[in-house]
Design a protein around this motif. Structure first.
Motif, PDB file in Angstrom:
ATOM      1  N   ALA A  32      -7.312  -4.965 -10.654  1.00  0.00           N
ATOM      2  CA  ALA A  32      -8.000  -3.954  -9.845  1.00  0.00           C
ATOM      3  C   ALA A  32      -7.766  -4.219  -8.357  1.00  0.00           C
ATOM      4  O   ALA A  32      -7.512  -3.283  -7.583  1.00  0.00           O
ATOM      5  N   HIS A  33      -7.838  -5.485  -7.945  1.00  0.00           N
ATOM      6  CA  HIS A  33      -7.605  -5.836  -6.542  1.00  0.00           C
ATOM      7  C   HIS A  33      -6.182  -5.456  -6.136  1.00  0.00           C
ATOM      8  O   HIS A  33      -5.970  -4.860  -5.073  1.00  0.00           O
ATOM      9  N   TYR A  34      -5.208  -5.761  -6.990  1.00  0.00           N
ATOM     10  CA  TYR A  34      -3.827  -5.434  -6.656  1.00  0.00           C
ATOM     11  C   TYR A  34      -3.605  -3.925  -6.632  1.00  0.00           C
ATOM     12  O   TYR A  34      -2.857  -3.410  -5.789  1.00  0.00           O
ATOM     13  N   ALA A  35      -4.271  -3.181  -7.518  1.00  0.00           N
ATOM     14  CA  ALA A  35      -4.177  -1.718  -7.490  1.00  0.00           C
ATOM     15  C   ALA A  35      -4.675  -1.191  -6.145  1.00  0.00           C
ATOM     16  O   ALA A  35      -4.086  -0.273  -5.576  1.00  0.00           O
ATOM     17  N   LEU A  36      -5.746  -1.794  -5.636  1.00  0.00           N
ATOM     18  CA  LEU A  36      -6.275  -1.384  -4.333  1.00  0.00           C
ATOM     19  C   LEU A  36      -5.305  -1.740  -3.211  1.00  0.00           C
ATOM     20  O   LEU A  36      -5.161  -0.976  -2.250  1.00  0.00           O
ATOM     21  N   VAL A  37      -4.631  -2.871  -3.319  1.00  0.00           N
ATOM     22  CA  VAL A  37      -3.613  -3.251  -2.331  1.00  0.00           C
ATOM     23  C   VAL A  37      -2.485  -2.208  -2.331  1.00  0.00           C
ATOM     24  O   VAL A  37      -2.061  -1.727  -1.270  1.00  0.00           O
ATOM     25  N   LEU A  38      -1.990  -1.854  -3.536  1.00  0.00           N
ATOM     26  CA  LEU A  38      -0.933  -0.844  -3.647  1.00  0.00           C
ATOM     27  C   LEU A  38      -1.396   0.498  -3.079  1.00  0.00           C
ATOM     28  O   LEU A  38      -0.668   1.156  -2.331  1.00  0.00           O
TER      29      LEU A  38
END
Length: 125
Positions: free
Chosen positions: A17-23
């Motif tokens: 989820a954190h990486y999705a937000l970064v993307l």
């Protein structure tokens, strides 16, 4: 015209989820539109209290490492105009009520997400 970004999450992994937000934040900063669909227990990422995500790190721990926190990224993504959809079935699975969701998050089914995505690529995290 910039190609929109479509992301989908399916599990309760804080890291995904954190990486999705970064993307999403990166794409939005480049002027791309972003739609995120959270299914299954990933709906927890868009509740007021996201700490039920598996493997959650605190924002203060991330800040001490010079990394953007979950809430900071999530707020930025939403403030920059991303469309956030959560699955109605996922809400039931995660025992989340609509009142637990952040303002601006819509409850939709996967068909609505896929219809919006059309022929654009979908990234599943």
């Amino acid at each position: 015209m910039k190609i929109p970004l479509f992301l989908t999450l399916a599990d309760d992994s804080w890291q995904r989820a954190h990486y999705a937000l970064v993307l999403a934040a990166g794409a939005l900063s480049l002027g791309r539109s972003v739609t995120v669909f959270a299914g299954g227990r990933s709906v927890l990422a868009f509740t007021k209290d996201w700490s039920r995500l598996a493997g959650s790190l605190t924002d203060s721990d991330l800040a001490s490492r010079g990394i953007a926190g979950f809430e900071e990224l999530r707020d930025a993504v939403m403030d920059l105009g991303a469309t956030i959809m959560v699955c109605e079935t996922g809400l039931k699975l995660a025992l989340v009520s609509p009142g637990d969701l952040l303002e601006g998050v819509s409850i939709k089914g996967i068909v609505s997400f896929l219809e919006l995505a059309g022929d654009n690529p979908v990234i599943a995290l």
